[in-house]
Motif scaffolding. Structure first.
Motif, PDB file in Angstrom:
ATOM      1  N   ASN A 192       0.806  -1.221   0.000  1.00 41.98           N
ATOM      2  CA  ASN A 192       0.000   0.000   0.000  1.00 41.98           C
ATOM      3  C   ASN A 192       0.841   1.273   0.000  1.00 41.98           C
ATOM      4  O   ASN A 192       0.310   2.363   0.216  1.00 41.98           O
ATOM      5  CB  ASN A 192      -0.915   0.014   1.226  1.00 41.98           C
ATOM      6  N   GLN A 193       2.148   1.161  -0.243  1.00 37.35           N
ATOM      7  CA  GLN A 193       3.008   2.332  -0.170  1.00 37.35           C
ATOM      8  C   GLN A 193       2.739   3.348  -1.280  1.00 37.35           C
ATOM      9  O   GLN A 193       3.148   4.498  -1.175  1.00 37.35           O
ATOM     10  CB  GLN A 193       4.474   1.905  -0.206  1.00 37.35           C
ATOM     11  N   CYS A 194       2.043   2.925  -2.336  1.00 37.27           N
ATOM     12  CA  CYS A 194       1.692   3.884  -3.394  1.00 37.27           C
ATOM     13  C   CYS A 194       0.748   4.959  -2.869  1.00 37.27           C
ATOM     14  O   CYS A 194       0.697   6.065  -3.410  1.00 37.27           O
ATOM     15  CB  CYS A 194       1.063   3.158  -4.576  1.00 37.27           C
ATOM     16  N   PHE A 195      -0.009   4.669  -1.783  1.00 36.80           N
ATOM     17  CA  PHE A 195      -0.872   5.672  -1.170  1.00 36.80           C
ATOM     18  C   PHE A 195      -0.062   6.672  -0.334  1.00 36.80           C
ATOM     19  O   PHE A 195      -0.455   7.830  -0.206  1.00 36.80           O
ATOM     20  CB  PHE A 195      -1.913   5.011  -0.264  1.00 36.80           C
ATOM     21  N   TYR A 196       1.043   6.205   0.244  1.00 28.76           N
ATOM     22  CA  TYR A 196       1.788   7.006   1.232  1.00 28.76           C
ATOM     23  C   TYR A 196       2.833   7.919   0.596  1.00 28.76           C
ATOM     24  O   TYR A 196       3.033   9.057   1.043  1.00 28.76           O
ATOM     25  CB  TYR A 196       2.466   6.064   2.223  1.00 28.76           C
ATOM     26  N   TYR A 221       1.108   5.828  -8.246  1.00 26.38           N
ATOM     27  CA  TYR A 221       2.318   5.139  -8.703  1.00 26.38           C
ATOM     28  C   TYR A 221       2.142   3.645  -8.439  1.00 26.38           C
ATOM     29  O   TYR A 221       2.258   3.178  -7.309  1.00 26.38           O
ATOM     30  CB  TYR A 221       3.551   5.642  -7.972  1.00 26.38           C
ATOM     31  N   TYR A 222       1.831   2.904  -9.493  1.00 28.55           N
ATOM     32  CA  TYR A 222       1.642   1.466  -9.333  1.00 28.55           C
ATOM     33  C   TYR A 222       2.499   0.663 -10.296  1.00 28.55           C
ATOM     34  O   TYR A 222       2.865  -0.467 -10.006  1.00 28.55           O
ATOM     35  CB  TYR A 222       0.162   1.103  -9.543  1.00 28.55           C
ATOM     36  N   GLU A 223       2.836   1.228 -11.442  1.00 29.44           N
ATOM     37  CA  GLU A 223       3.575   0.491 -12.457  1.00 29.44           C
ATOM     38  C   GLU A 223       4.973   1.076 -12.619  1.00 29.44           C
ATOM     39  O   GLU A 223       5.274   2.169 -12.150  1.00 29.44           O
ATOM     40  CB  GLU A 223       2.827   0.543 -13.795  1.00 29.44           C
ATOM     41  N   ASP A 224       5.841   0.337 -13.316  1.00 27.66           N
ATOM     42  CA  ASP A 224       7.197   0.805 -13.571  1.00 27.66           C
ATOM     43  C   ASP A 224       7.240   1.824 -14.707  1.00 27.66           C
ATOM     44  O   ASP A 224       8.178   2.601 -14.805  1.00 27.66           O
ATOM     45  CB  ASP A 224       8.113  -0.377 -13.914  1.00 27.66           C
ATOM     46  N   ASN A 225       6.220   1.808 -15.565  1.00 26.63           N
ATOM     47  CA  ASN A 225       6.168   2.738 -16.690  1.00 26.63           C
ATOM     48  C   ASN A 225       5.474   4.021 -16.244  1.00 26.63           C
ATOM     49  O   ASN A 225       4.243   4.092 -16.187  1.00 26.63           O
ATOM     50  CB  ASN A 225       5.422   2.097 -17.869  1.00 26.63           C
ATOM     51  N   PRO A 265      -4.925   6.075 -12.842  1.00 28.23           N
ATOM     52  CA  PRO A 265      -5.568   6.996 -11.901  1.00 28.23           C
ATOM     53  C   PRO A 265      -6.006   6.250 -10.643  1.00 28.23           C
ATOM     54  O   PRO A 265      -6.075   5.011 -10.623  1.00 28.23           O
ATOM     55  CB  PRO A 265      -6.775   7.518 -12.693  1.00 28.23           C
ATOM     56  N   TRP A 266      -6.315   6.995  -9.606  1.00 29.34           N
ATOM     57  CA  TRP A 266      -6.733   6.377  -8.348  1.00 29.34           C
ATOM     58  C   TRP A 266      -8.033   5.600  -8.516  1.00 29.34           C
ATOM     59  O   TRP A 266      -8.266   4.604  -7.813  1.00 29.34           O
ATOM     60  CB  TRP A 266      -6.897   7.445  -7.278  1.00 29.34           C
ATOM     61  N   MET A 267      -8.883   6.036  -9.434  1.00 30.60           N
ATOM     62  CA  MET A 267     -10.129   5.304  -9.669  1.00 30.60           C
ATOM     63  C   MET A 267      -9.848   3.865 -10.107  1.00 30.60           C
ATOM     64  O   MET A 267     -10.542   2.934  -9.704  1.00 30.60           O
ATOM     65  CB  MET A 267     -10.963   6.037 -10.727  1.00 30.60           C
ATOM     66  N   TYR A 268      -8.809   3.690 -10.908  1.00 30.39           N
ATOM     67  CA  TYR A 268      -8.435   2.346 -11.356  1.00 30.39           C
ATOM     68  C   TYR A 268      -7.929   1.509 -10.185  1.00 30.39           C
ATOM     69  O   TYR A 268      -8.217   0.303 -10.103  1.00 30.39           O
ATOM     70  CB  TYR A 268      -7.358   2.455 -12.434  1.00 30.39           C
ATOM     71  N   ILE A 269      -7.179   2.111  -9.272  1.00 27.55           N
ATOM     72  CA  ILE A 269      -6.665   1.383  -8.113  1.00 27.55           C
ATOM     73  C   ILE A 269      -7.810   0.834  -7.272  1.00 27.55           C
ATOM     74  O   ILE A 269      -7.775  -0.321  -6.813  1.00 27.55           O
ATOM     75  CB  ILE A 269      -5.762   2.303  -7.265  1.00 27.55           C
ATOM     76  N   ARG A 326      -6.571  -2.932  -6.085  1.00 27.38           N
ATOM     77  CA  ARG A 326      -5.129  -3.147  -5.991  1.00 27.38           C
ATOM     78  C   ARG A 326      -4.603  -2.545  -4.687  1.00 27.38           C
ATOM     79  O   ARG A 326      -3.853  -1.565  -4.682  1.00 27.38           O
ATOM     80  CB  ARG A 326      -4.422  -2.563  -7.213  1.00 27.38           C
ATOM     81  N   PHE A 327      -5.043  -3.128  -3.595  1.00 25.83           N
ATOM     82  CA  PHE A 327      -4.584  -2.727  -2.272  1.00 25.83           C
ATOM     83  C   PHE A 327      -4.806  -3.893  -1.307  1.00 25.83           C
ATOM     84  O   PHE A 327      -5.616  -4.780  -1.563  1.00 25.83           O
ATOM     85  CB  PHE A 327      -5.324  -1.480  -1.769  1.00 25.83           C
TER      86      PHE A 327
END
Length: 290
Positions: A73-77, A225-229, A235-239, A244-245
């Protein structure tokens, strides 16, 4: 032939002018990135599908917690820099900016019935500490001066995100679906007692309605930030839509309206949360046998 000798250089000069103009424009512009990213900020979320009351065969409410200290969940922080990185801010700063600019409404409860004034909330979160300074001059005369040290909102102590979800079975498509109803963030608060910092625990700051247009636009127009690209970050809506958490259940709708921690603790509470999670999965699989 002599005419062509003069025409060709002129044509080459004309074709090169647009390229030179683009380079000059890029040098004069200042972006957070080396090119302007505006596709994400212009897209809108899909409309919420209409749902008839008679088509809901089963429904329950689930409260869950996303712990930002978990590695997944570090993409949130991150990033914890208030200015962000390449125009991308973390989840807490994204909500904070929207509150400061009155883009979304905030509430005290998870049903979003008791509103909080945005500017009042901002003042409370940035309210400074009053300090009394002792000033001594050359003649050893004492003078006391009271100053106010202002605070700035910081996301470093935002450690949890709370979600209220509606799980239901739609008779039209014979599927178990999820709709996010509201979201809150929890801050680890401290209080100064004497010279020591006393931890007050994690406190819920506010709730936002996940079905409102303002919140949905906000989640759709800011990237995580979820992917390497990093050229195509989701967007957060996709997360949220793709779940994906990592999270754990803290409450299921019940006649007592009580949380799991109100009647179980420790390992027993974790087992109860896992039991509810497995029950939701079993309902999704067993509904084909009805």
């Amino acid at each position: 032939m002599r005419a062509l000798r003069y025409i060709l250089p002129i044509l080459l000069l004309l074709f090169s002018l647009p390229a030179v103009a683009q380079i000059l424009d890029a040098e004069e512009s200042v972006y957070d990135h080396f090119y302007e990213k505006k596709i994400l900020h212009e897209q809108l979320p899909a409309a919420i599908p209409y749902l008839r009351e008679s088509d809901v065969a089963w429904e329950t409410s689930i409260w869950r917690t996303i712990d930002l200290r978990a590695k997944f969940n570090q993409c949130f922080y991150y990033p914890i820099d208030p200015k962000g990185v390449h125009g991308r801010k973390n989840f807490a700063y994204m909500l904070w900016d929207a509150i400061v600019n009155d883009q979304i409404m905030i509430f005290k409860d998870d049903e979003c019935k008791i509103p909080i004034d945005n500017q009042f909330f901002v003042k409370q979160m940035t309210k400074g500490d009053t300090l009394q300074l002792e000033i001594i001059d050359e003649d050893e005369n004492y003078e006391y001066k009271t100053i106010v040290v202002p605070h700035e909102f910081s996301s470093e102590n935002i450690l949890q995100i709370y979600l209220k979800e509606a799980w239901y079975i739609d008779k039209v498509d014979s599927r178990q679906n999820i709709r996010y109803l509201s979201l809150a963030i929890g801050m680890n608060k401290f209080r100064t007692v004497g010279e020591e910092q006393v931890n007050l625990g994690i406190v819920t700051l506010f709730w936002v309605p996940m079905l409102s247009t303002g919140v949905r636009n906000l989640l759709m127009q800011h990237e995580s930030y979820y992917e390497d690209n990093i050229a195509h970050l989701p967007p957060w809506m996709y997360i949220f839509d793709s779940r994906r958490f990592e999270s754990f259940i803290t409450q299921e709708s019940n006649r007592f309206n009580r949380t799991i921690m109100s009647y179980l603790t420790g390992q027993d509470a974790l087992i109860e949360a896992e039991r509810i999670e497995n029950k939701l999965l079993d309902i999704s699989q067993d509904m084909w046998e009805w």
